[in-house]
Write a protein that holds these residues in place. Structure first.
Motif, PDB file in Angstrom:
ATOM      1  N   SER A 129     -39.614 -43.704  44.485  1.00 56.21           N
ATOM      2  CA  SER A 129     -38.528 -42.984  43.817  1.00 56.21           C
ATOM      3  C   SER A 129     -37.320 -42.779  44.731  1.00 56.21           C
ATOM      4  N   ASN A 130     -37.520 -42.803  46.048  1.00 56.73           N
ATOM      5  CA  ASN A 130     -36.383 -42.605  46.948  1.00 56.73           C
ATOM      6  C   ASN A 130     -35.616 -43.900  47.212  1.00 56.73           C
ATOM      7  N   ALA A 131     -36.170 -45.038  46.766  1.00 54.42           N
ATOM      8  CA  ALA A 131     -35.505 -46.325  46.984  1.00 54.42           C
ATOM      9  C   ALA A 131     -34.980 -46.935  45.688  1.00 54.42           C
ATOM     10  N   TYR A 132     -35.489 -46.465  44.545  1.00 54.55           N
ATOM     11  CA  TYR A 132     -35.100 -47.049  43.264  1.00 54.55           C
ATOM     12  C   TYR A 132     -34.663 -45.954  42.295  1.00 54.55           C
ATOM     13  N   PRO A 133     -33.803 -46.306  41.333  1.00 53.42           N
ATOM     14  CA  PRO A 133     -33.297 -45.309  40.385  1.00 53.42           C
ATOM     15  C   PRO A 133     -34.404 -44.723  39.510  1.00 53.42           C
ATOM     16  N   THR A 134     -34.142 -43.541  38.975  1.00 51.49           N
ATOM     17  CA  THR A 134     -35.095 -42.882  38.076  1.00 51.49           C
ATOM     18  C   THR A 134     -35.382 -43.751  36.854  1.00 51.49           C
ATOM     19  N   PHE A 135     -34.329 -44.378  36.319  1.00 55.74           N
ATOM     20  CA  PHE A 135     -34.500 -45.236  35.141  1.00 55.74           C
ATOM     21  C   PHE A 135     -35.536 -46.322  35.409  1.00 55.74           C
ATOM     22  N   VAL A 136     -35.439 -46.979  36.571  1.00 63.06           N
ATOM     23  CA  VAL A 136     -36.356 -48.071  36.908  1.00 63.06           C
ATOM     24  C   VAL A 136     -37.765 -47.540  37.172  1.00 63.06           C
ATOM     25  N   CYS A 137     -37.872 -46.462  37.943  1.00 59.98           N
ATOM     26  CA  CYS A 137     -39.193 -45.905  38.280  1.00 59.98           C
ATOM     27  C   CYS A 137     -39.971 -45.486  37.034  1.00 59.98           C
ATOM     28  N   ASN A 138     -39.281 -44.934  36.039  1.00 59.62           N
ATOM     29  CA  ASN A 138     -39.951 -44.466  34.825  1.00 59.62           C
ATOM     30  C   ASN A 138     -40.303 -45.588  33.853  1.00 59.62           C
ATOM     31  N   ARG A 139     -39.844 -46.823  34.152  1.00 50.33           N
ATOM     32  CA  ARG A 139     -40.112 -47.925  33.233  1.00 50.33           C
ATOM     33  C   ARG A 139     -40.821 -49.096  33.896  1.00 50.33           C
ATOM     34  N   ILE A 140     -41.129 -48.974  35.169  1.00 47.12           N
ATOM     35  CA  ILE A 140     -41.719 -50.100  35.901  1.00 47.12           C
ATOM     36  C   ILE A 140     -43.081 -50.500  35.340  1.00 47.12           C
ATOM     37  N   LYS A 141     -43.799 -49.557  34.734  1.00 47.66           N
ATOM     38  CA  LYS A 141     -45.126 -49.869  34.184  1.00 47.66           C
ATOM     39  C   LYS A 141     -45.047 -50.761  32.955  1.00 47.66           C
ATOM     40  N   LYS A 142     -43.851 -50.944  32.430  1.00 46.92           N
ATOM     41  CA  LYS A 142     -43.689 -51.879  31.317  1.00 46.92           C
ATOM     42  C   LYS A 142     -44.135 -53.285  31.695  1.00 46.92           C
ATOM     43  N   LEU A 143     -44.014 -53.603  32.983  1.00 47.45           N
ATOM     44  CA  LEU A 143     -44.399 -54.936  33.445  1.00 47.45           C
ATOM     45  C   LEU A 143     -45.894 -55.201  33.219  1.00 47.45           C
ATOM     46  N   GLU A 144     -46.710 -54.137  33.268  1.00 47.64           N
ATOM     47  CA  GLU A 144     -48.147 -54.296  33.066  1.00 47.64           C
ATOM     48  C   GLU A 144     -48.469 -54.746  31.641  1.00 47.64           C
ATOM     49  N   ASP A 145     -47.654 -54.356  30.692  1.00 46.46           N
ATOM     50  CA  ASP A 145     -47.932 -54.638  29.285  1.00 46.46           C
ATOM     51  C   ASP A 145     -47.420 -56.010  28.841  1.00 46.46           C
ATOM     52  N   ILE A 146     -46.694 -56.694  29.712  1.00 48.83           N
ATOM     53  CA  ILE A 146     -46.126 -58.004  29.340  1.00 48.83           C
ATOM     54  C   ILE A 146     -47.066 -59.108  29.822  1.00 48.83           C
ATOM     55  N   GLU A 147     -47.555 -59.909  28.901  1.00 50.07           N
ATOM     56  CA  GLU A 147     -48.474 -60.995  29.249  1.00 50.07           C
ATOM     57  C   GLU A 147     -47.727 -62.262  29.658  1.00 50.07           C
ATOM     58  N   ASP A 148     -46.610 -62.530  29.011  1.00 49.65           N
ATOM     59  CA  ASP A 148     -45.837 -63.732  29.326  1.00 49.65           C
ATOM     60  C   ASP A 148     -45.162 -63.575  30.695  1.00 49.65           C
ATOM     61  N   GLU A 149     -45.458 -64.479  31.620  1.00 47.00           N
ATOM     62  CA  GLU A 149     -44.964 -64.354  32.992  1.00 47.00           C
ATOM     63  C   GLU A 149     -43.443 -64.485  33.064  1.00 47.00           C
ATOM     64  N   ASP A 150     -42.871 -65.332  32.214  1.00 44.74           N
ATOM     65  CA  ASP A 150     -41.406 -65.492  32.221  1.00 44.74           C
ATOM     66  C   ASP A 150     -40.706 -64.219  31.763  1.00 44.74           C
ATOM     67  N   GLU A 151     -41.263 -63.567  30.747  1.00 47.62           N
ATOM     68  CA  GLU A 151     -40.680 -62.311  30.277  1.00 47.62           C
ATOM     69  C   GLU A 151     -40.825 -61.211  31.327  1.00 47.62           C
ATOM     70  N   LYS A 152     -41.964 -61.222  32.012  1.00 48.74           N
ATOM     71  CA  LYS A 152     -42.187 -60.234  33.076  1.00 48.74           C
ATOM     72  C   LYS A 152     -41.177 -60.436  34.206  1.00 48.74           C
ATOM     73  N   TRP A 153     -40.982 -61.703  34.587  1.00 48.01           N
ATOM     74  CA  TRP A 153     -40.012 -62.038  35.637  1.00 48.01           C
ATOM     75  C   TRP A 153     -38.600 -61.613  35.227  1.00 48.01           C
ATOM     76  N   LYS A 154     -38.248 -61.857  33.969  1.00 46.20           N
ATOM     77  CA  LYS A 154     -36.900 -61.535  33.483  1.00 46.20           C
ATOM     78  C   LYS A 154     -36.653 -60.029  33.502  1.00 46.20           C
ATOM     79  N   LEU A 155     -37.636 -59.246  33.049  1.00 49.91           N
ATOM     80  CA  LEU A 155     -37.464 -57.786  33.032  1.00 49.91           C
ATOM     81  C   LEU A 155     -37.398 -57.233  34.454  1.00 49.91           C
ATOM     82  N   ALA A 156     -38.220 -57.757  35.365  1.00 51.97           N
ATOM     83  CA  ALA A 156     -38.193 -57.305  36.757  1.00 51.97           C
ATOM     84  C   ALA A 156     -36.830 -57.590  37.393  1.00 51.97           C
ATOM     85  N   CYS A 157     -36.275 -58.774  37.118  1.00 50.24           N
ATOM     86  CA  CYS A 157     -34.950 -59.116  37.645  1.00 50.24           C
ATOM     87  C   CYS A 157     -33.872 -58.224  37.030  1.00 50.24           C
ATOM     88  N   LEU A 158     -34.047 -57.889  35.756  1.00 51.62           N
ATOM     89  CA  LEU A 158     -33.112 -56.979  35.089  1.00 51.62           C
ATOM     90  C   LEU A 158     -33.131 -55.603  35.755  1.00 51.62           C
TER      91      LEU A 158
END
Length: 354
Positions: A198-227
Motif C-alpha cells: 500500500s505504500n508503493a501503489y495507489p489505493t485504487f490498485v491495491c483494492n483491486r489487485i485480487k481481480k487478477l486471480e479471477d481472470i483465467e485468460d492470461e492475455d486479459e490478466k496481462w492487460k489488466l495488470a499493465c492497466l
C-alpha cells in the motif's frame, strides 16, 4: 589427417579426379564446441532393411570446407583468429540470447533491467527515444487539439460509439509502444508471487489487485495488470509534480518513454514541472477514464478520490465532463458511462456555479 602439439586436428579429404580439397579442423566449427554427448553414424541398408549404428572414432566431427587447388586463400591463422575472437559486446549479446531462451524468470528480469539502465544512460539512445516520442508518442487529437477537447481536457473519444470501450479507445491512451514497459511492474510482481504494498501503489490498485486471480485468460490478466501499472505511473507522476512532493512518489521509477510523454501532455515546464489548470484537469480525466476501463465502466470513485487528494464533489464534475452518469446504490456512489456520449451543456455549468 595432421595433428599438432596442441592436440589440434586437421583433416583433408581429396576426391579422386577432382581439384577440390575439403578441409576441416578440430579448433573451429562444431568440433570447437564442448562435447557434451557422444555421436554415432547410422548406415541404412535399404535392400536388406537393416540399420547399422557405427560409433564415431574419438567422437570427432568435422565441418569440411571446399578449397579449389591453385586459388589463393586467406591465411589460415588469420581466419582462425577472426572466427575464434569474440568481442565483449558479442559475447554479451550471445549470453543475452541464451538467457532469453533458457534463463530463469529472475535472470531474464535482471537482464531486462540492465538493458533498460543502459538505454537510459546512453546519450545516443536518449536521442533515439526522443525522436520516437516526437513521431509516435501522441497525436494532436490526443492532446486535445479540437475545441471540445480543449474545453473539457478529456482523452480522445468517439461520441457516437455504441459501447463504452469504443467511447474512449484504450489504444489511444496507452500506446502500442507503452505496453512492453508496463509488463515489468505489477504483472511481473504478480507472476513471481510478490505483494502489491500500500505504500508503493495507489489505493485504487491495491483494492483491486485480487481481480487478477479471477481472470483465467492470461492475455486479459496481462492487460489488466499493465492497466494498473499505467494508472500507478500517472498518479505517481501527478504527485511528483506537486510543490509539496508526496513522499511515496519520490523514488517511484517511471519508464523513460512514458515519463517523456507525461511531461509533454501534463507538464508545461519540464524543468520546474509547473503545470497549468488545464494540464492538471487533463491528467485527472485520463486517470478517471482508465479507472472506468479497469472497473468495467461501473466504478466507485472513493478510492481514486483518495489517490488524487480530491473530494467526491470535485471529482463528480470531472466524471460528468467525461459523459458519465453518477447514481447512488445502497449509499454507494457509482460512475457509469452511458453511450453514445452526452456532455453537460454550458448552460447547466453556469446554473451550478450560481
Amino acid at each position: 589427417m595432421a595433428q599438432n602439439k596442441h592436440n589440434r586436428l586437421e583433416v583433408v579429404v581429396s576426391p579422386n579426379g577432382s581439384n577440390v580439397d575439403f578441409v576441416g579442423s578440430s579448433y573451429r566449427g562444431e568440433a570447437a564446441a564442448a562435447q557434451v554427448c557422444r555421436y554415432s553414424l547410422g548406415v541404412l541398408d535399404k535392400e536388406f532393411g537393416t540399420l547399422k549404428i557405427v560409433p564415431i572414432a574419438s567422437n570427432k566431427i568435422f565441418r569440411l570446407e571446399p578449397r579449389v587447388r591453385g586459388m589463393k586463400t586467406a591465411n589460415k591463422d588469420d581466419i582462425d583468429s577472426a572466427r575464434s575472437e569474440l568481442t565483449a559486446e558479442t559475447k554479451e549479446d550471445k549470453m543475452g540470447e541464451l538467457t532469453a531462451l533458457y534463463g530463469t524468470k529472475k535472470d531474464r528480469k535482471k537482464r531486462k533491467d540492465m538493458l533498460a539502465l543502459k538505454r537510459e544512460a546512453d546519450p545516443e539512445s536518449q536521442k533515439s527515444l526522443d525522436k520516437k516520442i516526437e513521431q509516435i508518442a501522441f497525436n494532436k487529437e490526443a492532446l486535445g487539439d479540437t475545441t471540445a477537447l480543449v474545453a473539457r481536457n478529456i482523452p480522445p473519444h468517439d461520441s457516437s460509439a455504441t459501447s463504452p470501450q469504443d467511447a474512449y479507445p484504450l489504444d489511444q491512451i496507452i500506446l502500442k509502444g507503452d505496453w512492453e514497459f508496463l509488463e515489468e511492474d505489477i504483472y511481473r510482481l504478480w507472476q513471481e508471487g510478490g505483494e502489491v504494498s500500500s505504500n508503493a501503489y495507489p489505493t485504487f490498485v491495491c483494492n483491486r489487485i485480487k481481480k487478477l486471480e479471477d481472470i483465467e485468460d492470461e492475455d486479459e490478466k496481462w492487460k489488466l495488470a499493465c492497466l494498473f501499472s499505467f494508472i500507478t505511473h500517472l498518479l505517481k507522476f501527478n504527485d511528483q509534480c506537486k510543490v509539496d512532493r508526496v513522499a511515496s512518489a519520490k523514488n517511484h521509477k517511471i519508464p523513460y518513454v512514458i515519463r517523456q510523454r507525461f511531461r509533454s501532455m501534463f507538464a508545461a515546464d519540464q524543468e520546474s514541472k509547473s503545470r497549468s489548470p488545464d494540464q492538471i484537469n487533463r491528467l485527472i480525466s485520463y486517470v478517471l477514464v482508465l479507472t472506468l476501463h479497469a472497473d468495467q465502466f461501473r466504478t466507485d470513485p472513493k478510492d481514486i478520490a483518495k489517490d488524487l487528494s480530491m473530494s467526491d464533489v470535485s471529482l463528480r464534475t470531472h466524471f460528468e465532463n467525461l459523459g458519465c452518469k453518477l447514481t447512488r446504490e445502497k449509499k454507494v456512489l457509482y460512475a457509469t458511462l452511458p453511450v453514445p456520449l452526452t456532455f453537460p451543456s454550458e448552460n447547466l455549468k453556469r446554473k451550478r456555479r450560481r
